[in-house]
Write a protein that holds these residues in place. Structure first.
Motif, short mmCIF file in Angstrom:
data_model
loop_
_atom_site.label_atom_id
_atom_site.label_comp_id
_atom_site.label_asym_id
_atom_site.label_seq_id
_atom_site.Cartn_x
_atom_site.Cartn_y
_atom_site.Cartn_z
N LEU A 37 0.73 -22.50 -35.58
CA LEU A 37 -0.34 -23.27 -34.97
C LEU A 37 0.09 -23.59 -33.55
CD1 LEU A 37 -3.03 -24.70 -35.10
CD2 LEU A 37 -1.87 -26.69 -36.04
N ASP A 38 -0.50 -22.89 -32.60
CA ASP A 38 -0.12 -23.03 -31.20
C ASP A 38 -1.38 -23.04 -30.34
OD1 ASP A 38 1.44 -23.14 -28.90
OD2 ASP A 38 1.64 -20.95 -28.79
N PRO A 39 -2.14 -24.15 -30.37
CA PRO A 39 -3.39 -24.19 -29.62
C PRO A 39 -3.15 -24.25 -28.11
CG PRO A 39 -2.92 -26.33 -30.55
CD PRO A 39 -1.86 -25.41 -31.05
N THR A 40 -4.14 -23.78 -27.37
CA THR A 40 -4.07 -23.89 -25.92
C THR A 40 -4.27 -25.35 -25.55
OG1 THR A 40 -6.44 -23.50 -25.69
CG2 THR A 40 -5.00 -21.57 -25.58
N SER A 41 -3.85 -25.70 -24.36
CA SER A 41 -4.05 -27.08 -23.90
C SER A 41 -5.24 -27.11 -22.94
CB SER A 41 -2.79 -27.59 -23.21
OG SER A 41 -2.49 -26.78 -22.10
N SER A 45 -9.82 -26.68 -26.31
CA SER A 45 -8.65 -26.08 -26.92
C SER A 45 -9.07 -25.09 -28.00
CB SER A 45 -7.79 -27.19 -27.55
OG SER A 45 -6.65 -26.63 -28.15
N HIS A 46 -8.35 -24.00 -28.11
CA HIS A 46 -8.59 -23.02 -29.15
C HIS A 46 -7.25 -22.38 -29.52
CE1 HIS A 46 -8.95 -20.80 -25.33
NE2 HIS A 46 -8.39 -19.82 -25.99
N PRO A 47 -7.17 -21.76 -30.69
CA PRO A 47 -5.88 -21.16 -31.08
C PRO A 47 -5.57 -19.93 -30.23
CG PRO A 47 -7.55 -20.71 -32.73
CD PRO A 47 -8.17 -21.63 -31.74
N ASN A 48 -4.29 -19.72 -30.00
CA ASN A 48 -3.87 -18.50 -29.33
C ASN A 48 -4.05 -17.34 -30.30
OD1 ASN A 48 -3.01 -19.30 -26.68
ND2 ASN A 48 -1.31 -20.36 -27.66
#
Length: 71
Positions: A37-41, A45-48
């Motif tokens: 789980l590494d969402p954009t900031s 925001s959305h997942p990479n």
């Protein structure tokens, strides 16, 4: 009024996709890979991107998808 149509269209599209596809984790070298789980900031925001395995639930589901793609 337009927002309600947009919300309904997104919901219907997601529901139809989940109805005909199985979505699962990728298996590499016999090991199931769990996405991090590494969402954009930022404000939105959305997942990479991550790997997953998507396949039709059945032959009938595959036919429905292919027929819809033609139209």
């Amino acid at each position: 009024p337009g927002r309600h149509i947009a919300d309904a269209s997104v919901w219907i599209s997601a529901a139809m996709s989940l109805a005909v596809f199985d979505i699962s984790k990728v298996v590499e070298n016999g090991v199931e890979i769990t996405p991090m789980l590494d969402p954009t900031s930022g404000t939105v925001s959305h997942p990479n991107p991550f790997k997953c395995f998507i396949r039709a639930r059945s032959e009938r589901a595959s036919e429905l998808v292919q027929r819809d793609a033609i139209h």
